[in-house]
Design a protein around this motif. Structure first.
Motif, PDB file in Angstrom:
ATOM      1  N   UNK A  24       0.912  -1.104   0.274  1.00 46.82           N
ATOM      2  CA  UNK A  24       0.372  -0.068   0.243  1.00 46.82           C
ATOM      3  C   UNK A  24       1.053   1.286  -0.454  1.00 46.82           C
ATOM      4  N   UNK A  25       1.700   1.265   0.464  1.00 43.84           N
ATOM      5  CA  UNK A  25       3.034   2.228   0.776  1.00 43.84           C
ATOM      6  C   UNK A  25       3.614   2.633  -0.270  1.00 43.84           C
ATOM      7  N   UNK A  26       3.852   1.570  -0.896  1.00 49.75           N
ATOM      8  CA  UNK A  26       5.379   2.147  -2.085  1.00 49.75           C
ATOM      9  C   UNK A  26       4.213   2.655  -3.371  1.00 49.75           C
ATOM     10  N   UNK A  27       2.958   1.181  -3.290  1.00 54.52           N
ATOM     11  CA  UNK A  27       1.947   2.223  -4.882  1.00 54.52           C
ATOM     12  C   UNK A  27       1.364   3.398  -4.016  1.00 54.52           C
ATOM     13  N   UNK A  28       1.207   3.876  -2.439  1.00 49.58           N
ATOM     14  CA  UNK A  28       0.774   5.384  -2.953  1.00 49.58           C
ATOM     15  C   UNK A  28       1.640   6.457  -3.152  1.00 49.58           C
ATOM     16  N   UNK A  29       2.902   5.298  -3.392  1.00 55.48           N
ATOM     17  CA  UNK A  29       4.260   6.891  -3.577  1.00 55.48           C
ATOM     18  C   UNK A  29       4.105   6.590  -5.421  1.00 55.48           C
ATOM     19  N   UNK A  30       3.654   5.902  -5.883  1.00 50.26           N
ATOM     20  CA  UNK A  30       4.320   6.480  -7.092  1.00 50.26           C
ATOM     21  C   UNK A  30       2.872   7.034  -7.335  1.00 50.26           C
ATOM     22  N   UNK A  31       1.617   6.642  -7.303  1.00 52.43           N
ATOM     23  CA  UNK A  31       0.480   7.528  -7.542  1.00 52.43           C
ATOM     24  C   UNK A  31       1.262   9.258  -6.978  1.00 52.43           C
ATOM     25  N   UNK A  32       1.132   8.863  -5.567  1.00 50.31           N
ATOM     26  CA  UNK A  32       1.540  10.898  -5.264  1.00 50.31           C
ATOM     27  C   UNK A  32       1.969  11.092  -6.366  1.00 50.31           C
ATOM     28  N   UNK A  33       3.675  10.399  -6.839  1.00 48.55           N
ATOM     29  CA  UNK A  33       4.429  11.190  -7.486  1.00 48.55           C
ATOM     30  C   UNK A  33       3.633  11.797  -8.802  1.00 48.55           C
ATOM     31  N   UNK A  34       2.803  10.685  -9.402  1.00 44.39           N
ATOM     32  CA  UNK A  34       1.969  10.802 -10.719  1.00 44.39           C
ATOM     33  C   UNK A  34       1.503  11.951 -10.486  1.00 44.39           C
ATOM     34  N   UNK A  35       0.511  12.455  -8.993  1.00 45.87           N
ATOM     35  CA  UNK A  35      -0.620  13.375  -8.867  1.00 45.87           C
ATOM     36  C   UNK A  35      -0.030  14.770  -8.784  1.00 45.87           C
ATOM     37  N   UNK A  36       1.367  14.907  -8.016  1.00 49.42           N
ATOM     38  CA  UNK A  36       1.992  15.705  -7.797  1.00 49.42           C
ATOM     39  C   UNK A  36       2.554  16.398  -9.108  1.00 49.42           C
ATOM     40  N   UNK A  37       2.961  15.471  -9.997  1.00 46.13           N
ATOM     41  CA  UNK A  37       3.540  16.093 -10.992  1.00 46.13           C
ATOM     42  C   UNK A  37       2.460  16.568 -11.567  1.00 46.13           C
ATOM     43  N   UNK A  38       1.176  15.995 -11.925  1.00 47.52           N
ATOM     44  CA  UNK A  38       0.507  16.082 -12.812  1.00 47.52           C
ATOM     45  C   UNK A  38      -1.378  17.733 -11.741  1.00 47.52           C
TER      46      UNK A  38
ATOM     47  N   UNK B 213       0.009  10.505  -0.581  1.00 48.44           N
ATOM     48  CA  UNK B 213       1.151  10.595   0.427  1.00 48.44           C
ATOM     49  C   UNK B 213       1.251  10.713   1.854  1.00 48.44           C
ATOM     50  N   UNK B 214      -0.269  10.818   2.740  1.00 46.16           N
ATOM     51  CA  UNK B 214      -0.435  10.682   3.210  1.00 46.16           C
ATOM     52  C   UNK B 214      -0.912   9.423   4.199  1.00 46.16           C
ATOM     53  N   UNK B 215      -0.994   8.693   3.138  1.00 43.15           N
ATOM     54  CA  UNK B 215      -1.786   6.950   2.914  1.00 43.15           C
ATOM     55  C   UNK B 215      -0.480   6.517   3.316  1.00 43.15           C
ATOM     56  N   UNK B 216       0.504   7.237   2.434  1.00 44.74           N
ATOM     57  CA  UNK B 216       2.213   6.241   2.338  1.00 44.74           C
ATOM     58  C   UNK B 216       2.726   6.167   3.764  1.00 44.74           C
ATOM     59  N   UNK B 217       2.617   7.358   4.251  1.00 39.57           N
ATOM     60  CA  UNK B 217       3.285   7.789   5.723  1.00 39.57           C
ATOM     61  C   UNK B 217       2.719   6.753   6.848  1.00 39.57           C
ATOM     62  N   UNK B 218       1.222   6.802   6.643  1.00 39.00           N
ATOM     63  CA  UNK B 218       0.305   6.181   7.668  1.00 39.00           C
ATOM     64  C   UNK B 218       1.224   4.406   7.540  1.00 39.00           C
ATOM     65  N   UNK B 219       0.965   4.100   5.964  1.00 40.96           N
ATOM     66  CA  UNK B 219       0.914   2.617   5.846  1.00 40.96           C
ATOM     67  C   UNK B 219       2.546   2.019   6.523  1.00 40.96           C
ATOM     68  N   UNK B 220       3.909   3.471   5.484  1.00 44.65           N
ATOM     69  CA  UNK B 220       4.875   2.252   6.069  1.00 44.65           C
ATOM     70  C   UNK B 220       5.786   2.693   7.692  1.00 44.65           C
ATOM     71  N   UNK B 221       4.449   3.729   8.766  1.00 39.90           N
ATOM     72  CA  UNK B 221       4.509   3.344   9.910  1.00 39.90           C
ATOM     73  C   UNK B 221       3.913   2.402  10.377  1.00 39.90           C
TER      74      UNK B 221
ATOM     75  N   UNK C  12       7.596  13.630   2.758  1.00 39.64           N
ATOM     76  CA  UNK C  12       6.620  14.253   1.120  1.00 39.64           C
ATOM     77  C   UNK C  12       5.383  14.050   2.118  1.00 39.64           C
ATOM     78  N   UNK C  13       4.563  13.214   3.231  1.00 34.73           N
ATOM     79  CA  UNK C  13       3.891  13.635   3.378  1.00 34.73           C
ATOM     80  C   UNK C  13       3.156  15.402   4.928  1.00 34.73           C
TER      81      UNK C  13
END
Ligand code: SF4
Ligand code: SF4
Lengths: 301, 327
Positions: B59-73, B83-91, B137-138
């Motif tokens: 979940x964290x890894x996938x979220x970071x990819x989506x975050x970057x894509x969403x950030x860039x676009x 971003x918040x999802x990635x941080x929450x999941x990895x914690x 990032x988050x």
């Protein structure tokens, strides 16, 4: 706790016991367990528990012949297996049964054959437990054996499913992983391990591995000549899936009859391929998600 | 008195021999064990901690990819959720990992060495690098401060994220556990698909957007397809994935993932909060069910000596009678 630079590059590269022997530091030592002379007295089990101060781990009657220990684990570093079979017991009887093969069924025919074997950690040449240990707690000693440093182990449990023989396990209430050390303390003092010392029939022999392998070849040939064609060595071959073991056996039946894997392979043999597959999957994942943003344009929200 | 257990069933079992279509010229792989006891010591990992760890890493890894894509676009809402999802999941996953240790206070011994032969060692270092990036990032996203730094951290997390999602496959496969080890070629791709589906699911629940919808369909398709492929290639070791608790979890995973993907595939889904939330929740739950299913299948395969002995015996027979195999 000390930082051990020699472990940094992983067990395989830094701790190849055969390489160590070649450098002439010290001969690699091991066990040759000749199960054909084991009498099932369990002196090895007791001596091991006593010398290593291993806690009591429950007393129960299993109904598995004389085996109430069941298997190796955190609190059992020598385990004597008992197998009851109806098979010809010796040469003369085998000859007598030769034309009466149809009688080889339970309840009829030959006498009971009782197999006994004292199992132990194999101190593998390519030891999966050592390879996967993330803390460097498991290490290769100067004797070519594999030992857990209990002051470093954090109980991650990775070594346990990595071992292809089901040897190492987590001690309940302690949390760390424990197994046979081949009496590292005794070796350091120039003594043989407690189990080998206690064995009254020399079923457990301790010594330099090269010597033991030669002795085992002679013994297995002698048994073949005496009409025991089922005698075989197990774990002696440096070409097997774990590079040969430091504690090998002479068995009188298939390994699995004794609860041993017939053709074990160290899991890390496939690890380079696993890393390659994981890297490819990571790239595919990144590419896949990136593709989901194509031609959707910038859409500030 | 019970003697050593004998049986011939698995030697003949369809899966064990499907590989090469060999016939009766090879002697049967007769199955013998020591009183039916396992050859291996089964994993002592706690299901909630370690299956949870596998799921949260994806979940964290996938979220970071989506975050970057969403950030860039410039999709702020999706970027924030991811971003918040990635941080929450990895914690949470880190907490699960520490909780599972026999000696949690010694967690930092993980960073005592760096061993390429130990996926857990490599994973610890990976998390050591990824965690702070996901955190930066988050936090920058939420506070709106240090935007430059936030962009860099988002990109960094997207580089390491896919590794976080797929290394966990190596972690479980690098064992003697039959139903894990035998799947090592497909498992990283399976976990990649499952991680992407879960992350897209999270996006659909909190910030429905077209890229999340696409990622959901793509990830779910990979998850479903790879599960099938893996089972087909694993031989006898696929059986535990279809039986008992693991089998039930795998079927739940399949149903939820297919339902989630089906909903996400409808063109109107991103415009309906209800529909996209339902699709997203199904995908997240399906991804979690997959990790628990894989986890329990591994444990079951280690507890049964058949899965250890039969393939090894078969291998020995094949080596001994190579002519018969091709005959
Ligand atoms: S038998 Fe198991 S515990 Fe012993 S050295 Fe080999 S892998 Fe390690
Ligand atoms: S449980 Fe201890 S010895 Fe086993 S892999 Fe983990 S740190 Fe190493």
């Amino acid at each position: 706790m000390s930082f051990a630079p020699h472990l940094v590059f992983g067990g395989r590269l830094a701790g190849d016991p055969d390489a160590m022997t070649e450098t002439g530091e010290r001969p690699r030592v091991g066990f040759f367990t000749d199960t054909s002379v084991c009498i099932g007295c369990k002196a090895c089990e007791v001596a091991c528990k006593e010398w290593n101060a291993i806690p009591e781990d429950g007393l129960l009657l299993t109904g598995m012949s004389y085996d109430n220990t069941q298997g190796l684990g955190a609190d059992t570093w020598r385990h004597v297996a008992f197998i009851e079979q109806r098979k010809p017991v010796d040469v003369f009887q085998a000859a007598g049964q030769a034309d009466a093969g149809s009688k080889l069924v339970d309840g009829a025919g030959p006498e009971l054959r009782w197999l006994m074997a004292s199992d132990v950690c194999k101190h593998c040449t390519h030891a999966a437990c050592l390879d996967v240990c993330p803390t460097g707690s498991l290490f290769r000693t100067e004797f070519g054996t594999v030992v857990v440093q209990e002051d470093i182990c954090n109980g991650c449990g990775y070594c346990i499913p990595a071992c292809p023989y089901g040897v190492i396990d987590q001690r309940k209430g302690d949390g760390r992983a424990w197994k046979c050390t081949m009496c590292y303390d005794r070796l350091g003092a120039g003594m043989e391990p407690a189990c080998a010392k206690a064995c009254p029939t020399d079923s457990i022999q301790f010594g330099p591995l090269d010597e033991l392998r030669e002795r085992a070849e002679i013994r297995v040939r002698a048994l073949h000549d005496a009409g025991q064609p089922e005698a075989r060595l197990y774990g002696h071959d440096p070409g097997d899936g774990v590079g040969g073991v430091g504690a090998f056996f002479l068995l009188l039946d298939e390994p699995e009859v004794y609860g041993l894997p017939p053709d074990p392979v160290v899991t890390t043999r496939d690890l380079p391929s696993m890393w390659r597959h994981a890297a490819a999957a990571a790239v595919a994942m990144a590419a896949g998600v990136a593709a989901c943003f194509l031609r959707t344009g910038r859409r500030p929200r | 008195m019970t003697h050593a257990e004998h049986g011939a069933r698995a030697g003949r079992g369809g899966r064990g021999r499907r590989r090469r279509g060999e016939q009766a010229m090879v002697p049967e792989a007769r199955f013998t064990s020591y009183y039916g006891l396992p050859v291996l010591n089964p994993p002592v990992w706690k299901p909630l901690d370690i299956a949870g760890y596998l799921f949260l890493g994806g979940l964290a890894g996938g979220s970071s990819l989506l975050a970057a894509g969403a950030h860039a676009t410039g999709r702020r809402e999706l970027a924030r959720t991811a971003k918040v999802g990635a941080l929450g999941a990895i914690s949470l996953s880190l907490a699960a990992l520490v909780h599972d240790l026999g000696r949690p206070a010694r967690f930092l011994n993980m960073l005592r060495v760096a061993k390429p032969t130990s996926p857990m060692s490599m994973g610890s270092w990976l998390l050591f690098g990824y965690g702070p990036l996901a955190g930066a990032a988050a936090v920058t996203e939420m506070t709106g401060r240090f935007r430059r730094l936030g962009a860099l951290a988002t990109a960094g997390a997207a580089v390491l994220g896919p590794a976080v999602a797929t290394y966990t496959a190596v972690l479980v496969c690098d064992t003697a556990v039959p139903s894990w080890h035998e799947g090592y070629r497909q498992m990283p791709f399976l976990f990649a698909g499952s991680g992407a589906a879960a992350a897209a699911g999270l996006g659909l629940v909190f910030a429905p957007a077209e890229p999340a919808r696409r990622a959901a369909v793509l990830g779910a398709a990979a998850e479903l397809g790879m599960t099938r492929l893996m089972k087909r290639r694993m031989g006898l070791a696929a059986e535990p994935l279809e039986q008992g608790k693991a089998g039930r979890l795998m079927r739940v995973c399949e149903a939820l993932t297919a339902a989630g993907a089906g909903l996400a595939a409808l063109p109107g889904t991103v415009r309906s909060r209800v529909l996209s939330a339902a699709a997203g929740a199904a995908l997240i739950a399906g991804s979690a069910a997959l990790r628990f299913g894989v986890f329990h299948a591994g444990v079951a395969s280690a507890q049964n000596p058949e899965y250890t002995v039969v393939p090894q015996r078969q291998r020995l027979n094949d080596r001994e009678f190579p002519a018969a195999r091709h005959g």
